[in-house]
Design a protein around this motif. Structure first.
Motif: not given
Length: 167
Positions: A31, A34-35, A37-40, A42, A103-104, A106
């Motif tokens: 976790y 994942v958190s 690497r895929y920081y959103d 928000s 949603t992204d 990028d």
């Protein structure tokens, strides 16, 4: 002393407890990776200023409505051409079309359309798009634009999209 007592490493409960600890450490590390690497992203650092800027966006929409602006946007999936037909009392030399991915950020794209003839503006996409996008049409890029037209589209689509004043 009893002779039938097994050593600790041959018993069930120590291995069960060690397994619980190792599985919790493993899942925690997964976790964490994942958190990171895929920081959103928000939460914006200037969320209060962005909240106050909503009044400016509403003013842009009202100005577009007062000018009687409306646009038809056509994306040609075969050639990649983007054609905008602008109706109303504004004819800038170029238009800025922002393609906002829901949603992204990028994936967001910014296109500059050149005026070719009486309210018609044209540009070309480098690659075809997929999924749902929000469209924002302005006379210039950035927050300094006088007016804004908005809409949404789901790709692939060859049907024209109508952009109107509104959030």
């Amino acid at each position: 002393m009893r002779e039938d007592l097994k050593p600790w490493y041959k018993q069930f409960w120590p291995w069960f407890l060690i397994g619980l600890l190792l599985s919790s450490i493993t899942f925690s590390l997964i976790y964490l990776v994942v958190s990171i690497r895929y920081y959103d992203g928000s939460v914006e650092g200037d969320y209060y200023k962005r909240g106050l800027a909503i009044n400016e966006q509403l003013a842009k929409q009202e100005h577009a409505r007062a000018l009687g602006l409306e646009a038809q946007v056509l994306f040609d999936s075969r050639t990649g051409d983007v054609v905008v037909d602008l109706e109303g009392d504004s004819r800038p030399e170029s238009l800025a079309l922002a393609l906002v991915f829901p949603t992204d950020s990028d994936f967001d794209r910014a296109l500059t359309l050149k005026h070719v003839h009486e309210g018609r503006y044209v540009t070309t996409l480098e690659e075809p798009l997929r999924y749902r996008w929000y469209l924002q049409l302005q006379p210039e890029t950035g927050e300094q634009a006088e007016w804004r037209l908005t809409g949404e589209i789901s790709f692939p689509s060859d049907a024209p999209v109508t952009l109107k004043p509104g959030l």
